[in-house]
Enzyme design. Structure first.
Site, mmCIF file in Angstrom:
data_model
loop_
_atom_site.group_PDB
_atom_site.id
_atom_site.type_symbol
_atom_site.label_atom_id
_atom_site.label_comp_id
_atom_site.label_asym_id
_atom_site.label_seq_id
_atom_site.Cartn_x
_atom_site.Cartn_y
_atom_site.Cartn_z
ATOM 1 N N PHE A 1 -4.528 8.893 -2.471
ATOM 2 C CA PHE A 1 -4.212 9.857 -3.683
ATOM 3 C C PHE A 1 -5.137 9.954 -4.722
ATOM 4 C CE2 PHE A 1 -2.112 5.571 -4.787
ATOM 5 C CZ PHE A 1 -2.635 5.410 -6.039
ATOM 6 N N ARG B 1 -4.537 -3.879 -6.455
ATOM 7 C CA ARG B 1 -4.609 -3.724 -7.741
ATOM 8 C C ARG B 1 -4.669 -4.787 -8.804
ATOM 9 N NH1 ARG B 1 1.180 -1.513 -9.711
ATOM 10 N NH2 ARG B 1 0.729 -1.805 -11.826
ATOM 11 N N LYS C 1 5.809 9.281 -3.965
ATOM 12 C CA LYS C 1 5.541 8.090 -4.357
ATOM 13 C C LYS C 1 5.947 6.795 -3.315
ATOM 14 C CE LYS C 1 6.377 4.624 -8.171
ATOM 15 N NZ LYS C 1 6.345 3.608 -7.375
ATOM 16 N N GLU D 1 3.531 14.367 -5.865
ATOM 17 C CA GLU D 1 3.239 13.548 -4.462
ATOM 18 C C GLU D 1 4.277 12.685 -4.168
ATOM 19 O OE1 GLU D 1 -0.628 11.758 -5.195
ATOM 20 O OE2 GLU D 1 -1.647 13.618 -5.401
ATOM 21 N N GLU E 1 -2.154 4.169 -1.439
ATOM 22 C CA GLU E 1 -1.003 3.239 -1.346
ATOM 23 C C GLU E 1 -1.024 3.256 0.160
ATOM 24 O OE1 GLU E 1 0.769 2.367 -3.874
ATOM 25 O OE2 GLU E 1 2.788 1.730 -3.185
HETATM 26 P P1 AMP Z 1 5.329 1.512 -10.403
HETATM 27 O O1 AMP Z 1 4.486 0.341 -9.667
HETATM 28 O O2 AMP Z 1 6.575 1.769 -10.338
HETATM 29 O O3 AMP Z 1 4.427 1.401 -11.773
HETATM 30 O O4 AMP Z 1 4.468 2.947 -9.696
HETATM 31 C C1 AMP Z 1 3.135 3.362 -9.783
HETATM 32 C C2 AMP Z 1 2.584 2.861 -8.308
HETATM 33 O O5 AMP Z 1 3.295 3.766 -7.305
HETATM 34 C C3 AMP Z 1 1.174 2.917 -8.277
HETATM 35 O O6 AMP Z 1 0.692 1.704 -8.789
HETATM 36 C C4 AMP Z 1 0.774 2.946 -6.756
HETATM 37 O O7 AMP Z 1 0.866 1.734 -6.226
HETATM 38 C C5 AMP Z 1 2.285 3.506 -6.243
HETATM 39 N N1 AMP Z 1 2.046 4.999 -5.642
HETATM 40 C C6 AMP Z 1 2.636 5.191 -4.459
HETATM 41 N N2 AMP Z 1 2.126 6.648 -4.026
HETATM 42 C C7 AMP Z 1 1.628 7.056 -5.266
HETATM 43 C C8 AMP Z 1 0.965 8.535 -5.307
HETATM 44 N N3 AMP Z 1 1.082 9.314 -4.658
HETATM 45 N N4 AMP Z 1 0.027 8.320 -6.653
HETATM 46 C C9 AMP Z 1 -0.150 7.354 -7.363
HETATM 47 N N5 AMP Z 1 0.519 6.237 -6.955
HETATM 48 C C10 AMP Z 1 1.317 6.076 -5.877
#
Ligand code: AMP
Length: 583
Positions: A366, A295, A275, A273, A325
């Site tokens: 998502f 969160r 991000k 998917e 998101e």
């Molecule tokens: P990180 O903050 O770098 O650990 O990446 C994870 C975060 O990406 C999640 O907590 C979401 O806030 C965000 N995110 C964006 N798009 C998605 C998606 N399609 N699925 C899950 N998380 C997503």
């Protein structure tokens, strides 16, 4: 139940770093706690005043607490401040000064109950507006006046939301098992060693009960609820279910090194998917009522009337919990905006209608955790995605499903990744199609893939002396890039945190290297001849007014010393700017 009993356990917990011992102490406490005090005791054990989903904000300013110590101990302001400075912990300062009043630091007051303490902490949270500080001081002083020295210490820490006794979630979970399932799980207590062991033949049963308690906690997000059920037995525990409106911890994702690594972690085929670069939002819909949580489980419902309307209109379910998101949208071009541009929408609580117009957002769903009265966290991701497709009808520019492909081809993912980046996304997520949703854990059912930026070689141009045991060491280092013949700051790395770890460089070593380069001192800051070059990794480059380059590195980490590199070959401002633009 006596507050003194809880304080005794706080002291036990602080006296050891061993998890088994901590578990034992908590289990023993839970066994003697009456059923109607269980929720209170568990909140206070975690240093919390309210359970998840309760919007009231706990915590009292340190200055206010200091005033109450002055009053309750009869010490002068100077004395309280000195003790605070010396110990660095207002709780210990209270213990010492109130202990002096009592002429003894031991014993319990016997006058405070757990209920009284928690009620007081909750009452403080509701005091607002004119005269609130004076009222808070009165209320806290009254409780402190009845407290023994030890009771005062932890009361102060609870007030400041800095309990620091080290009761982690997994420890509390195990303690609930030890306390209420010692028969089924066949634990052998050895109070001599202050620990419990599981008889070998019962390991399987034991870990099954641990899983059941964990699962109940995943659903309820409240140890009080879990412990009360556990006290009744396994049946009660299994009847705990998700509550729409009570925020859950979100599932977290691991980082994959690339596409092949992603497949090896989440299996083949897998879902990929976009991000999206926004903020995470959990959406709880209960009939017509919609509640939104970040969160960090903060309730942000009032900030987003636009999202509430979109959900009410386009989510066709009686009730549901969605994970999503939220990103910004540029009205003129329809393009997505980076997170910094919409962050104000999370914080702003006034003139919301205006902000809704000027900073529009879009929700990308998502995941789904509950639907029409049923938890979905144990359903495989592929089924959860199907459920989202059934209940969410996309609304242009307002609400959509996360863009997804399902594939076993690295090439297909490569193309999808390129497309994601070209549209302004942070990267892609890879997800295991068969996996359940695990609230609060980084289990690897999903991984993120995003480009990492090359490290920069930067010059240390200033530093600050440490504090406490480290006064004779430089402990925080200002990093600069070159700009013609001068240097411009782009960030800072410190010690004590993870920033030097793994680099093989110690701050003692850096101090020795930098001391001869000091040109000027001011307060605890030293300014240095630009000589020492270090290689620094970071997450991204941000625009910033904090440094005179106009940029700041996000999460900088020292990789190594570049003794081979002269300062005149360090990274330039143009390079930093280029990275910012190319991200
Ligand atoms: P990180 O903050 O770098 O650990 O990446 C994870 C975060 O990406 C999640 O907590 C979401 O806030 C965000 N995110 C964006 N798009 C998605 C998606 N399609 N699925 C899950 N998380 C997503």
């Amino acid at each position: 139940m006596d507050y003194a009993g809880l304080v005794a356990v706080y002291e036990q917990l602080e006296s050891t770093s061993k998890r088994l011992e901590k578990t034992f102490f908590i289990a023993e406490l839970l066994k003697r706690t009456p059923a109607d005090d269980l929720s209170r005791v568990l909140l206070l054990l975690q240093g919390k005043v309210f359970s998840a989903g309760d919007e009231r904000k706990a915590g009292v300013a340190a200055k206010t607490v200091a005033k109450t110590i002055i009053r309750a101990s009869g010490s002068s302001q100077q004395k309280v401040e000195d003790a605070w400075k010396k110990t660095g912990d207002l709780g210990i300062a209270a213990e010492q000064l109130i202990g002096r009043r009592l002429q003894t630091t031991l014993g319990s007051s016997g006058r405070l109950s757990v209920a009284k303490v928690l009620n007081t902490l909750q009452k403080l949270a509701t005091m607002e507006g004119h005269g609130a500080v004076a009222k808070k001081v009165d209320l806290i002083s009254e409780v402190l006046a009845s407290a023994s020295a030890g009771e005062a210490k932890y009361l102060v820490r609870l007030l400041l939301e800095e309990l620091r006794v080290g009761a982690a979630d997994c420890t509390i979970r195990d303690a609930i098992v030890w306390a209420f399932f010692s028969k089924e799980a066949h634990l052998i207590y050895d109070s001599g060693k202050q620990a419990a062991v599981v008889a070998d033949e019962h390991r399987k049963e034991y870990s099954q009960i641990v899983d059941e308690v964990q699962h109940a906690y995943d659903l309820a997000n409240d140890f009080g609820v879990v412990a009360q059920a556990a006290k009744k037995g396994r049946e009660a525990l299994s009847s705990i279910s998700l509550a729409v409106g009570i925020p859950l911890k979100v599932m977290l994702f691991q980082k994959a090194k690339g596409i092949a690594d992603a497949f090896s972690r989440v299996g083949k085929p897998a879902a990929f998917e976009f991000k999206y670069d926004g903020f995470r939002l959990n959406i709880h819909k209960k009939g017509k009522e919609v509640t939104l949580f970040t969160r960090r489980l903060e309730n942000v419902t009032v900030q987003f009337p636009d999202i509430i309307a979109a959900i009410a209109e386009h989510v066709h379910a009686k009730d549901a919990i969605l994970d999503a998101e939220v990103i910004g949208i540029d009205q003129a071009t329809g393009k997505w905006k980076p997170f910094q541009d919409i962050s104000q929408r999370i914080k702003r609580k006034y003139d919301i209608a205006e902000l809704v117009q000027s900073v529009p957002v879009m929700v990308n769903v998502f995941d789904i955790l509950a639907l029409n009265g049923k938890s979905m966290i144990d359903s495989p991701f592929s089924e959860r995605r199907k459920a989202i497709e059934q209940v969410v009808s996309p609304a242009s520019g307002r609400l959509q499903l996360a863009e997804q492909i399902i594939t076993d081809s690295e090439e297909a993912v490569e193309n999808f990744y390129k497309k994601a980046l070209s549209l302004g996304n942070e990267g892609i997520m890879g997800k295991n199609l068969a996996a359940p949703y695990k609230p609060g854990s980084r289990v690897g059912f999903g991984v993120k893939i995003k480009p990492t930026l090359d490290p920069l070689d930067l010059v240390i141009t200033a530093a600050t002396w440490g504090e406490g045991r480290r006064v004779s060491w430089l402990s925080s280092f200002l990093l600069s890039c070159r700009d013609g013949n001068s240097y411009r700051e782009v960030g800072r790395v410190g010690t004590g945190i993870k920033e030097l770890e793994g680099s093989g460089v110690t701050f003692q070593e850096l101090t020795t290297l930098l001391k001869p380069l000091i040109v000027r001192e001011s307060g605890n800051a030293v300014f240095l001849k630009p000589r020492v070059v270090v290689e620094v990794a970071f997450e991204e480059v941000q625009k910033s007014t904090a440094y005179n380059s106009g940029f700041a590195l996000r999460f900088p980490r020292l990789l190594r010393l570049r003794e081979d590199k002269p300062a005149r070959e360090a990274a330039t401002l143009a390079e930093v700017k280029g990275m910012y633009e190319g991200q």
